[in-house]
Design a protein around this motif. Structure first.
Motif, mmCIF file in Angstrom:
data_model
loop_
_atom_site.group_PDB
_atom_site.id
_atom_site.type_symbol
_atom_site.label_atom_id
_atom_site.label_comp_id
_atom_site.label_asym_id
_atom_site.label_seq_id
_atom_site.Cartn_x
_atom_site.Cartn_y
_atom_site.Cartn_z
ATOM 1 N N LEU A 279 6.646 5.657 -7.076
ATOM 2 C CA LEU A 279 6.694 6.466 -5.853
ATOM 3 C C LEU A 279 5.532 6.111 -4.932
ATOM 4 O O LEU A 279 5.694 6.058 -3.709
ATOM 5 N N GLY A 280 4.379 5.831 -5.531
ATOM 6 C CA GLY A 280 3.220 5.417 -4.744
ATOM 7 C C GLY A 280 3.467 4.095 -4.039
ATOM 8 O O GLY A 280 3.036 3.892 -2.910
ATOM 9 N N ASP B 80 1.443 -2.717 -12.699
ATOM 10 C CA ASP B 80 0.071 -3.010 -13.100
ATOM 11 C C ASP B 80 -0.308 -2.207 -14.352
ATOM 12 O O ASP B 80 -0.333 -0.978 -14.338
ATOM 13 N N LYS C 2 6.690 7.051 4.367
ATOM 14 C CA LYS C 2 6.046 8.084 5.192
ATOM 15 C C LYS C 2 6.147 7.762 6.686
ATOM 16 O O LYS C 2 5.890 8.622 7.520
ATOM 17 N N GLU D 239 5.665 4.880 -1.083
ATOM 18 C CA GLU D 239 5.155 5.947 -0.212
ATOM 19 C C GLU D 239 4.647 5.453 1.153
ATOM 20 O O GLU D 239 5.038 6.001 2.193
ATOM 21 N N PRO D 240 3.803 4.406 1.192
ATOM 22 C CA PRO D 240 3.288 3.990 2.506
ATOM 23 C C PRO D 240 4.397 3.552 3.463
ATOM 24 O O PRO D 240 4.218 3.604 4.681
ATOM 25 N N MET E 35 -3.278 0.090 -13.960
ATOM 26 C CA MET E 35 -2.945 1.349 -13.270
ATOM 27 C C MET E 35 -2.294 2.325 -14.250
ATOM 28 O O MET E 35 -2.602 3.518 -14.245
ATOM 29 N N ILE F 295 5.076 7.702 -11.107
ATOM 30 C CA ILE F 295 4.025 7.970 -10.109
ATOM 31 C C ILE F 295 3.675 6.669 -9.375
ATOM 32 O O ILE F 295 3.571 6.638 -8.151
ATOM 33 N N ILE F 296 3.533 5.576 -10.140
ATOM 34 C CA ILE F 296 3.178 4.293 -9.523
ATOM 35 C C ILE F 296 4.317 3.809 -8.620
ATOM 36 O O ILE F 296 4.086 3.312 -7.516
#
Lengths: 430, 256
Positions: free
Chosen positions: A402-403, A379, A410, A406-407, A382, A399-400
């Motif tokens: 890994l984000g 995006d 985890k 991430e959900p 973003m 960062i995007i």
């Protein structure tokens, strides 16, 4: 249509496998015949639409005849010391370099962990019952080939009521132009085990092929956590077939991390074969350069009141491409099941391509199912948001990315989360 | 004309979006310590000006100059502008799944290489500022703007401004979508923490934010241009008369 013209040299094959018990030899022979009888998978078949099967078969089939399973050399066994973070360590290259080690306490508890060839001789009662039971020669041409020719394997047996707290780590490497790995795991009722099945190493020849089969049987109320990491060097083409079968009230968490290799095809799944069975399947693929990934993920509900979830994420950059097909199959008499799947793909640049095909085969009326799939480029808004805070473009992309994963990550069990995270960050940083 | 108090200097800026000119020659001079309000109707070009100043790649600057603290802003990408001390508070802040507020702020501060809050004091300052903006501690470990209400998003924008300590902060409709209590909190946050010797540009539709933050200058934008500049009384005048009346007057002037 068979493109492979390989003479059936059973006699010679037997001659080279003198250490094997008769039952195994019969199984190999039968599988070898199946392999030869089966046509090459047709590209119109949905499982082979995205990957050319020829890429996964040696160009020179006569090489297959040189595969010689032999008993492992135990001299190295005593030299390896066990990392205290693990309950066991299995190493797997070609059979004579296969070894498996457990903590002394576990050895005493009746847990068996050894190379598969020795197990076929020494634990024939268990191995005979399970080997090829989930992934047999009727599974497919490549699976038949594996059952006929596996030349390096490991066997883990956990009796009832054993809780193995620390993970067992398997390190598996290719050797020569053809590597046929096989892993057989049998977990008793009410037992717990975590397996880290790590495929890595270099294929020295351009055409090196790896064919691996993993069968896991989990008893009532057992818990199996399985992490499959594939981080081969860029010349390896690999095909991995994995199935876990879980019984009543058993719990399975499987994680697939696809990072390495050239052409990598994986067919993985869990059969939910008892009421209360619960399976979580996670996948994270990170492809770059010209890598090709093809993951088929299956949840097969054969029992009522079983629960499954698939959460699969793919990130692709450069000219990498991937196909993800997720299948939920619920049998006619498997009532009141819940089955969910989601597949999300993130493309970091224009050359990257992803396909995502969720599949549902629901044969019963009483079921709760959902599926979702997305494929999206990174995006730009973003990116701008992060950059407007002083983050450099490249860092913003990381960062995007890994984000994005991430959900999913985890939710992994602790030890698997840490390891997967390390591998992915490692690959991102090149 | 050299002015050592001049912190931001925008001269005859023209901006295009997808080939269409949106900002049609804006000039704006901001001195150290000043707060300016830019007011105007929807579509007047206020937000485009804010985006263009911040370096959004879709906003193409066709002519004009922008200097901040003697540096040519237009030579820089969005990252560099931020590192040079520019901050944009977004009208519609982005949701970034999987990235926690605290990790994001650490990354942004780390990018500053020590120009900003000392990382050793990070946690302490972060907690203080969250308290100031009445942001619950649990927001630190939530994903950026994920499931935040409108007011929470705007408070997070101000928290970022406070943490990053910019020289010039452009706050794009920070007041929109806020109820009166949230507006007070945000306005107090801005007053307390806005760069004292820097500059603030408040982009807004309404006078109400300016009840809490007294601007030094008010500019009115209409069709991509600043058509009127005055003191705080101009915002009140606008509130009383409405944009349409002003628009009619200005249209007559330019003979449209």
């Amino acid at each position: 249509m068979s493109t492979l013209t390989l003479a059936n040299k059973n006699k010679r094959f037997r001659g080279q496998n003198q250490f094997e018990p008769e039952a195994l030899y019969s199984l190999r022979k039968e599988s070898w015949n199946c392999f030869n009888d089966l046509d090459m998978p047709h590209r119109a078949n949905h499982l082979w639409r995205y990957t050319d099967p020829k890429v996964l078969l040696a160009n020179n089939p006569s090489e297959l005849m040189k595969i010689t399973p032999s008993l492992p050399d135990q001299t190295e066994y005593n030299l390896i010391s066990l990392d205290e973070a693990f309950s066991g360590y299995g190493y797997n290259r070609s059979d004579y370099m296969t070894f498996a080690k457990l903590t002394p306490a576990l050895e005493k508890s009746g847990v068996i962990f050894k190379d598969l060839l020795s197990a076929t001789r020494e634990n024939e009662d268990i191995v005979g019952k399970y080997l090829g039971n989930l992934i047999g020669s009727d599974f497919g041409k490549f699976e038949a080939m594996n059952l006929a020719l596996w030349n390096t394997g490991l066997f883990l047996y956990v009796p009832d009521n054993i809780n193995i707290e620390l993970p067992i780590r398997l390190q598996r490497h290719p050797s020569g132009p053809n590597t046929f790995h096989r892993l057989l795991v049998v977990v008793g009722n009410n037992s717990k085990v975590t397996l880290i099945d790590d495929y890595s190493g270099e294929c020295r020849k351009e055409e090196a092929q790896i064919n691996s089969v993993v069968e896991i049987f989990a008893g009532d109320s057992s818990s199996v956590k399985y992490l499959n990491t594939q981080r081969y060097s860029s010349k390896c083409n690999s095909y991995i077939t994995q199935r876990t079968r879980i019984n009543k009230d058993a719990k399975s968490v499987s994680v697939f991390a696809g990072l390495g290799g050239n052409v990598s095809k994986t067919n993985a799944g869990t059969v939910l074969d008892g009421p209360g069975a619960n399976s979580q399947l996670y996948g994270i693929v990170f492809g770059d350069d010209n890598q090709h990934f093809d993951y088929h993920i299956v949840h097969h509900h054969t029992s009522s009141n079983s629960y499954s979830n698939i959460d699969f994420k793919t990130v692709l950059k450069d000219n990498a491409n991937s196909a993800s097909t997720g299948l939920i199959r619920v049998e006619e008499d498997a009532l009141n099941c819940e089955a969910f799947q989601v597949n999300r793909n993130l493309l970091l640049n224009e050359g990257a391509k992803a396909e995502s095909i969720p599949e549902l085969e629901i044969l019963c009326d009483q079921v709760q199912c959902s599926h979702g799939a997305t494929i999206s480029p990174i995006d730009k808004e973003m990116l701008f948001y992060l950059m407007s805070r002083g983050v450099a473009y490249k860092d913003a992309v990381n960062i995007i990315t890994l984000g994005f994963i991430e959900p999913t990550i985890k939710n992994f069990p602790g030890e698997l989360e840490t390891l997967t995270r390390e591998l992915i960050t490692g690959k991102m940083e090149g | 004309m050299a002015n050592k108090n001049r912190i931001l200097s925008v001269n005859d800026l023209h901006v295009e979006v997808e080939g269409k000119e949106i900002v049609k020659g804006v000039s704006l001079q901001i001195n150290s310590g000043e707060k300016h309000a830019i007011m105007g109707k929807n579509g007047s070009g206020k937000s485009s000006l804010a985006y263009a100043l911040s370096g959004h790649p879709n906003y193409k600057i066709t002519s004009g100059t922008v200097e901040m603290g003697g540096q040519d802003l237009l030579e820089m990408d969005a990252t560099e502008r931020s590192l040079a001390g520019l901050f944009l508070g977004f009208q519609y802040p982005m949701t970034i799944p999987g990235v926690t507020v605290v990790n994001f702020l650490r990354a942004a501060l780390r990018a500053r290489n020590g120009n900003g809050i000392d990382m050793k004091n990070f946690r302490k300052v972060f907690k203080e500022k969250m308290k100031l903006l009445k942001i619950d501690n649990s927001f630190a470990t939530r994903y950026i703007n994920d499931g935040f209400s409108g007011g929470e998003k705007k408070r997070l924008e101000i928290l970022q401004m406070v943490m990053l300590q910019p020289k010039v902060a452009i706050l794009d409709e920070t007041d929109s979508g806020l109820d009166i209590d949230a507006l007070k909190i945000v306005a107090n946050g801005i007053v307390d923490s806005a760069p004292k010797d820097g500059g603030v540009i408040l982009v807004t539709h309404y006078q109400r934010l300016l009840d809490y933050i007294k601007p030094d200058k008010v500019h009115i934008m209409l069709d991509g241009r600043i058509v009127k500049t005055g003191g705080p009384e101009l915002a009140l005048e606008l509130e009383a008369e409405g944009y349409n009346k002003l628009e009619a007057k200005e249209s007559q002037k330019v003979g449209v």
